[in-house]
Design a protein around this motif. Structure first.
Motif, PDB file in Angstrom:
ATOM      1  N   LEU A  45      -3.948  -1.688  -7.050  1.00  0.00           N
ATOM      2  CA  LEU A  45      -4.012  -2.324  -5.971  1.00  0.00           C
ATOM      3  C   LEU A  45      -5.297  -3.224  -5.813  1.00  0.00           C
ATOM      4  CD1 LEU A  45      -3.246   0.673  -3.333  1.00  0.00           C
ATOM      5  CD2 LEU A  45      -1.781  -1.177  -4.159  1.00  0.00           C
ATOM      6  N   ALA A  46      -6.570  -2.967  -6.693  1.00  0.00           N
ATOM      7  CA  ALA A  46      -7.837  -3.701  -6.547  1.00  0.00           C
ATOM      8  C   ALA A  46      -8.371  -3.144  -7.769  1.00  0.00           C
ATOM      9  CB  ALA A  46      -8.329  -3.320  -5.147  1.00  0.00           C
ATOM     10  N   GLY A  63       0.030  -1.989   5.328  1.00  0.00           N
ATOM     11  CA  GLY A  63       1.192  -2.921   5.391  1.00  0.00           C
ATOM     12  C   GLY A  63       1.683  -3.505   4.246  1.00  0.00           C
ATOM     13  N   GLY A  64       1.000  -3.294   3.223  1.00  0.00           N
ATOM     14  CA  GLY A  64       1.313  -4.079   1.808  1.00  0.00           C
ATOM     15  C   GLY A  64       0.644  -5.295   1.508  1.00  0.00           C
ATOM     16  N   ASP A  65      -0.414  -5.468   2.549  1.00  0.00           N
ATOM     17  CA  ASP A  65      -0.944  -6.664   2.286  1.00  0.00           C
ATOM     18  C   ASP A  65      -2.459  -6.656   1.878  1.00  0.00           C
ATOM     19  OD1 ASP A  65      -2.536  -9.295   2.400  1.00  0.00           O
ATOM     20  OD2 ASP A  65      -2.295  -9.436   4.520  1.00  0.00           O
ATOM     21  N   LEU A  70      -8.371  -7.139   1.635  1.00  0.00           N
ATOM     22  CA  LEU A  70      -9.239  -6.326   0.681  1.00  0.00           C
ATOM     23  C   LEU A  70     -10.079  -7.005  -0.278  1.00  0.00           C
ATOM     24  CD1 LEU A  70     -10.476  -3.584  -0.410  1.00  0.00           C
ATOM     25  CD2 LEU A  70      -8.354  -3.228  -1.401  1.00  0.00           C
ATOM     26  N   GLU A  71      -9.018  -7.829  -0.729  1.00  0.00           N
ATOM     27  CA  GLU A  71      -9.698  -8.890  -1.987  1.00  0.00           C
ATOM     28  C   GLU A  71     -10.673  -9.682  -1.276  1.00  0.00           C
ATOM     29  OE1 GLU A  71      -6.949 -11.710  -4.378  1.00  0.00           O
ATOM     30  OE2 GLU A  71      -6.159  -9.490  -4.261  1.00  0.00           O
ATOM     31  N   THR A  72     -10.558 -10.350  -0.014  1.00  0.00           N
ATOM     32  CA  THR A  72     -11.286 -10.995   0.361  1.00  0.00           C
ATOM     33  C   THR A  72     -12.597 -10.548   0.792  1.00  0.00           C
ATOM     34  OG1 THR A  72      -9.552 -12.536   1.458  1.00  0.00           O
ATOM     35  CG2 THR A  72     -11.749 -13.200   1.969  1.00  0.00           C
ATOM     36  N   LEU A  73     -12.644  -9.270   1.128  1.00  0.00           N
ATOM     37  CA  LEU A  73     -13.587  -8.725   1.917  1.00  0.00           C
ATOM     38  C   LEU A  73     -14.198  -8.281   0.473  1.00  0.00           C
ATOM     39  CD1 LEU A  73     -15.217  -7.265   3.947  1.00  0.00           C
ATOM     40  CD2 LEU A  73     -13.541  -5.461   4.004  1.00  0.00           C
ATOM     41  N   GLN A 126     -11.705  -0.965   8.043  1.00  0.00           N
ATOM     42  CA  GLN A 126     -10.524  -0.445   8.646  1.00  0.00           C
ATOM     43  C   GLN A 126      -9.407  -1.684   8.745  1.00  0.00           C
ATOM     44  OE1 GLN A 126      -9.813   2.658   9.358  1.00  0.00           O
ATOM     45  NE2 GLN A 126      -7.826   1.943   9.954  1.00  0.00           N
ATOM     46  N   GLN A 127      -9.928  -2.822   9.063  1.00  0.00           N
ATOM     47  CA  GLN A 127      -8.819  -3.883   9.044  1.00  0.00           C
ATOM     48  C   GLN A 127      -8.344  -4.018   7.500  1.00  0.00           C
ATOM     49  OE1 GLN A 127     -11.260  -7.213  10.277  1.00  0.00           O
ATOM     50  NE2 GLN A 127     -10.455  -7.104  12.418  1.00  0.00           N
ATOM     51  N   ALA A 128      -9.123  -3.813   6.538  1.00  0.00           N
ATOM     52  CA  ALA A 128      -8.456  -4.157   5.158  1.00  0.00           C
ATOM     53  C   ALA A 128      -7.486  -2.898   4.748  1.00  0.00           C
ATOM     54  CB  ALA A 128      -9.735  -4.127   4.300  1.00  0.00           C
ATOM     55  N   ILE A 129      -7.626  -1.797   5.619  1.00  0.00           N
ATOM     56  CA  ILE A 129      -6.755  -0.684   5.444  1.00  0.00           C
ATOM     57  C   ILE A 129      -5.613  -0.867   5.826  1.00  0.00           C
ATOM     58  CG2 ILE A 129      -6.713   1.792   5.899  1.00  0.00           C
ATOM     59  CD1 ILE A 129      -9.815   2.073   5.679  1.00  0.00           C
ATOM     60  N   ASP A 130      -5.522  -1.371   7.171  1.00  0.00           N
ATOM     61  CA  ASP A 130      -4.457  -1.546   8.127  1.00  0.00           C
ATOM     62  C   ASP A 130      -3.441  -2.475   7.255  1.00  0.00           C
ATOM     63  OD1 ASP A 130      -5.340   0.286  10.015  1.00  0.00           O
ATOM     64  OD2 ASP A 130      -6.079  -1.424  11.390  1.00  0.00           O
ATOM     65  N   ALA A 131      -4.245  -3.657   6.832  1.00  0.00           N
ATOM     66  CA  ALA A 131      -3.417  -4.528   6.133  1.00  0.00           C
ATOM     67  C   ALA A 131      -2.752  -4.046   4.792  1.00  0.00           C
ATOM     68  CB  ALA A 131      -4.198  -5.592   5.773  1.00  0.00           C
ATOM     69  N   ALA A 132      -3.519  -3.285   4.314  1.00  0.00           N
ATOM     70  CA  ALA A 132      -3.356  -2.671   2.752  1.00  0.00           C
ATOM     71  C   ALA A 132      -1.828  -1.649   2.977  1.00  0.00           C
ATOM     72  CB  ALA A 132      -4.188  -1.899   1.951  1.00  0.00           C
TER      73      ALA A 132
END
Ligand code: AMP
Ligand code: MG
Length: 527
Positions: A48-49, A480-482, A486-489, A472-478
């Protein structure tokens, strides 16, 4: 063959005694430093990363990381030649009480990799399945907490804070059931494994367990092993005139120094660990075991992110330096049988406040753009802390903006974005003006050229930290499959002291919606 650069030299398992009992069943492990145990394979490993810097440290190329074998190895489905997996035995003081045997309940070390520069890096999986130390739990970790550990380890490194590193975040394709709110309504969460990397994951608790059990020979063995493997400069100091007791004392002094330095860094950047139990204290003075940690938004020394600690607030932001000292006391008690004298241990413990104060002053002077700490600065800094607290001002934004203050014409308008509450802003308006005038006078008096002062301050005050709501925003996106968020952050956090045009949103204060949202303000240990 992907990853052929990974060469292993597993001193921990080679030089220290192993648990003779095979198998994963939960047990008390006496007379040993670890149990041999393999990771439990997962259904569908997916990378994933990953951290390019840590891959480089290990001599891994992008092609290695992108090979299917990589996700398999770092999910625990496959071992590379030379890996000798084990779970370490340790104990700990949890929330002030001795908790007995804890151990790696879901972490499994794969081996010690030697890179081309001769550096030793222990590779460890977190969330790799049950071990003899799993107690009543499942040995797994959920994506949300794994992503937080992966992200924050790397962010801390780039902020200049000593920390364990993270190579990889691998999804397992399996679900893990967790009762996140402890309300009796467990829900399934996606599972993940973090590939952690550090010179050593030895904790205070690895020594405490042997003292508690009266296993004094083993205690001495582990101390001497740690000095020789992980503190080569101390081993070298004593190479010509061997004096094992003096060497152990010298080593404990170094542990006290490093821990004091670490606490100064945490306070400098606004990091709250959340679970400073002695099993979560690295013997190398690294930040270790990222659980329900948090970052200070509005400055509040009483804040803790950990819901489990909400009543006593033992591990609140402003209390961390004192807790670290308390933890060192527990370690000193544990080391006593191997040293046999109280006085040198007490002297080492007395170093802690001295080093901590010196480091805090040095760092605070840098944050304020001063050449050096002066008499009188203490009251200036105390006043600032009171002001930030009463005004509910964002710590990161305040310090970053302070670099832009014109000492000839101080203007409180610079700090508009640091406020979370209009009432609090009005209440401190006069005090803020007064403090800025006092600060400006101090700056003018010292006479550091403006450009130099600004450059120095920007190197000490990050613009970007992994704020709770951003993670948390990166978690919510991840979830959901996006993975792009996370990558940008992660990319933003690789240069936390640089203004990055177009990425200002990552430097914004916590939005109102995040104030009381789970994950953004409070976290449980359920991970
Ligand atoms: P922590 O407070 O997260 O550092 O964990 C304290 C102890 O509990 C350590 O021994 C961990 O290995 C163990 N532990 C935490 N979560 C789990 C889990 N899901 N499965 C097994 N052991 C765990
Ligand atoms: Mg832990």
């Amino acid at each position: 063959m992907p990853m052929h650069n990974l060469v292993f030299d597993n001193r921990f398992v080679r030089e220290l005694p192993a648990d003779p009992v095979p198998g994963r069943h939960v047990r008390q492990v006496a007379g040993a430093c670890y149990s041999r145990v393999e990771p439990t394979p997962v259904r569908a490993p997916r990378l994933l990363a990953w951290s390019p810097e840590v891959a480089t440290l290990l001599g891994l190329a992008e092609a290695d990381v992108r090979s299917p074998a990589f996700a398999e190895v770092f999910a625990g489905n496959r071992l590379l030649p030379g890996m000798e997996p084990y779970a370490a035995c340790y104990g700990g003081h949890q929330f002030g009480n001795w908790a007995g045997q804890l151990g790696d309940g879901r972490a499994i070390t794969l081996g010690e990799a030697l890179n081309a520069r001769g550096e030793r890096w222990e590779l460890q999986l977190k969330g790799a399945g049950p071990t003899p130390y799993s107690r009543r739990a499942d040995g797994r970790a959920v994506l949300r907490s794994s992503l937080r550990e992966f992200l924050c380890s790397e962010a801390m490194h780039h902020l200049g804070v000593p920390t364990t590193r993270a190579l990889s975040l691998v999804g397992t394709g399996e679900e893990v059931v967790r009762d996140m709110f402890y309300d009796g309504r467990p829900r399934p969460d996606p599972g993940a494994v973090v590939g952690r990397v550090a010179p050593s994951f030895i904790r205070f608790g690895n020594f405490e367990i042997f003292a508690a059990r009266g296993e004094e020979a083993l205690l001495a063995t582990l101390i001497d092993f740690t000095i020789e493997r992980d503190f080569p400069e101390i081993a070298a100091e004593f190479a010509t005139a061997p004096d094992p007791l003096a060497r152990r004392v010298r080593w404990f002094e170094e542990v006290c120094r490093r821990t004091a330095l670490l606490m100064a860094h945490w306070m400098r950047v606004g990091f709250v660990h959340g679970v400073m139990n002695t099993d979560n204290m690295s013997i190398l003075g690294l930040t270790i075991d990222y659980g329900p940690y948090g970052w200070i938004d509005n400055f509040d020394p009483d804040w803790t992110p950990n819901t489990t600690d909400a009543d006593g607030r033992r591990y609140r932001f402003g209390h961390q330096p004192r807790i670290a000292h308390w933890n060192l006391w527990q370690l000193a008690n544990a080391l006593y049988p191997a040293i046999g004298q109280v006085e040198p241990l007490e002297r080492a413990l007395a170093l802690y406040p001295t080093v901590h104060e010196a480091e805090s002053r040095r760092m605070t002077a840098a944050k304020l753009g001063f050449d050096a700490w002066r008499d009188g600065d203490e009251s200036l800094v105390d006043a600032l802390h009171r002001l930030l607290h009463a005004g509910e001002m964002d710590m990161t934004i305040f310090f970053r903006r302070l670099a832009d203050l014109d000492p000839e014409a101080p203007d409180a308008g610079l700090f508009a974005e640091a406020f979370y509450d209009e009432g609090a802003r009005t209440a401190v308006a006069e005090d803020l003006d007064a403090w800025l005038r006092r600060y400006a006078a101090r700056v003018v008096e010292e006479g550091v050229p403006a450009a130099l002062r600004r450059r120095r301050m920007n190197a000490a005050n990050p613009m970007f930290v992994p704020r709770n709501y951003l993670a948390q925003q990166a978690i919510d996106a991840a979830e959901g499959g996006d993975l792009s968020e996370l990558e940008t952050l992660l990319d933003v956090l690789r240069r936390p002291y640089d203004a990055q045009p177009g990425r200002e949103r990552f430097a914004a204060r916590r939005p109102d919606w995040a104030r009381h949202k789970a994950g953004c303000s409070m976290l449980s240990c359920s991970s």
